[in-house]
Scaffold this motif. Sequence first.
Motif, short mmCIF file in Angstrom:
data_model
loop_
_atom_site.label_atom_id
_atom_site.label_comp_id
_atom_site.label_asym_id
_atom_site.label_seq_id
_atom_site.Cartn_x
_atom_site.Cartn_y
_atom_site.Cartn_z
N ALA A 109 0.82 -1.22 0.00
CA ALA A 109 0.00 0.00 0.00
C ALA A 109 0.85 1.26 0.00
CB ALA A 109 -0.93 0.00 1.21
N VAL A 173 -13.25 -1.18 -2.92
CA VAL A 173 -12.52 -0.21 -2.10
C VAL A 173 -11.66 0.69 -2.97
CG1 VAL A 173 -10.75 0.05 -0.32
CG2 VAL A 173 -12.53 -1.68 -0.05
N LEU A 177 -11.80 4.63 -2.79
CA LEU A 177 -10.74 5.21 -1.96
C LEU A 177 -9.36 5.13 -2.58
CD1 LEU A 177 -11.91 3.75 1.49
CD2 LEU A 177 -12.38 6.03 0.56
N ARG A 180 -4.37 2.09 -3.09
CA ARG A 180 -3.59 1.89 -1.85
C ARG A 180 -4.51 1.46 -0.70
NH1 ARG A 180 1.58 3.79 -2.49
NH2 ARG A 180 1.92 5.24 -4.23
N SER A 181 -5.70 2.01 -0.67
CA SER A 181 -6.65 1.65 0.38
C SER A 181 -7.10 0.20 0.26
CB SER A 181 -7.87 2.57 0.32
OG SER A 181 -7.50 3.91 0.60
N CYS A 184 -4.55 -1.74 2.03
CA CYS A 184 -4.68 -1.49 3.47
C CYS A 184 -5.83 -2.30 4.06
CB CYS A 184 -4.92 0.00 3.72
SG CYS A 184 -3.45 1.04 3.49
N ALA A 185 -6.94 -2.39 3.34
CA ALA A 185 -8.09 -3.15 3.84
C ALA A 185 -7.75 -4.62 4.01
CB ALA A 185 -9.27 -2.98 2.89
#
Length: 440
Positions: A109, A173, A177, A180-181, A184-185
Amino acid sequence: MLMHHAEPTMGEVSKTRGDVHAYAWVVFALTVGLLLSDYMSRQVLNAVFPMLKSAWGLSDTRLGSLSSVVALMVGVLTFPLSVLADRWGRVRSIVLMAAMWSLATLACAISTSYGEMLLARAFVGIGEAAYGSVGIAVVLSIFPVRMRSTLTAAFMAGGAFGSVMGMAIGGAVAAHLGWRSAFCAMAAFGLLLVIVYRIIVTEKRLAPLQPAGNSVKAAGLDMRMSFRALMKGLFSTRSIVCAYVGSGFHLLVPAALWAWMPSFLNRYYDMAPAKAAIGAAVFVMVTGLGMVVCGILTDRISKNAREKKWLTAIAFCVACFAFLAIGFQMPAGPLQLVLIGAGMFFSAGATGPSGAMVANLTPPSIHASAFATLTLANNLLGLAPAAILTGIVADKIGLLGALQLVPFAPLLAAIVFFIGKRTYARDLDRVATLREEASH
């Protein structure tokens, strides 16, 4: 996928009670949950391929390498890391592995270049390398023998479901968002499960559910076996080698299409990345469903004639080739997608037959090593090269042209399975003789 994991190295479970301890189901749920995280972290990348290509100007070759490096690490490290896990402790190893792939996904990310992303993806593969064999070993060691087939099938299907979730959730996602998000998720889900697993699952709480002394006994047998004897058992016949090789070749199709289907739908059907990811997830679900159905069909068809496992493997590979070869030649439209879906249904169909062949052709004392060898073949011959080879060809003749060549892999696998079938009966007799000699 799954499709490609070692059998447990713990000894045979002696439990025959009709009831199953509630704690065993908790362990099963958490272990499958981590498998979902495993494949979500692996497959979320494919959902954001179009975004990465646009953001960093990557070629299809480089995009493919980001996917293939994970399978490469898994293939190379599965065997040695599984051995280390047996010595160090399975529960501790699972926690360490899951933490590693989750943190590596988080590193994806924050990557700022292709090189950083490639390194992070390599660590995702290192973390995931032995999880399949170690995870299923923990699960099967605490349930009755009569449930092994059901539990193994459910565990293997977790790979497909995790891939679906990784692409679908990751795509959604990323659409709202950013890419990168999405990473992260996936990382947050994995780290949360690691914490829960660490608190709830311990070797001390597992011990009462396991048969006393079996794992120690099995480990002792493995340690006393010489390397030469092990290699002789793993590669003793032509048919066992064909089972390894055929299985590896046939898995190139699902690996390639799982990686590139979001991009295919994005480029040729003008789907937005999020919608393309969800569409590709449907094909992954079809693959998982086909794996289970083909396995059930194989068991029924070969119930009284074990050599028919080879025939079913050949039939599944030929069906996959036919549907996909025709499908990718069709113009874009519903009929093309239906044909591709039919091909995907059979694309991992030989996984069950291949596993049965390996089990039948090797002594029970080395089944763990035999399935680790099968995992190695699956990754090095199919799962690892699939995405990057498709990307290399796509850079030269376009993604559609590259996907039109992919169906020839199961055709090659069918030829290998046909060669193995010719000596299967004789090789079974040979293995039976070796087993009798070893028992005396």
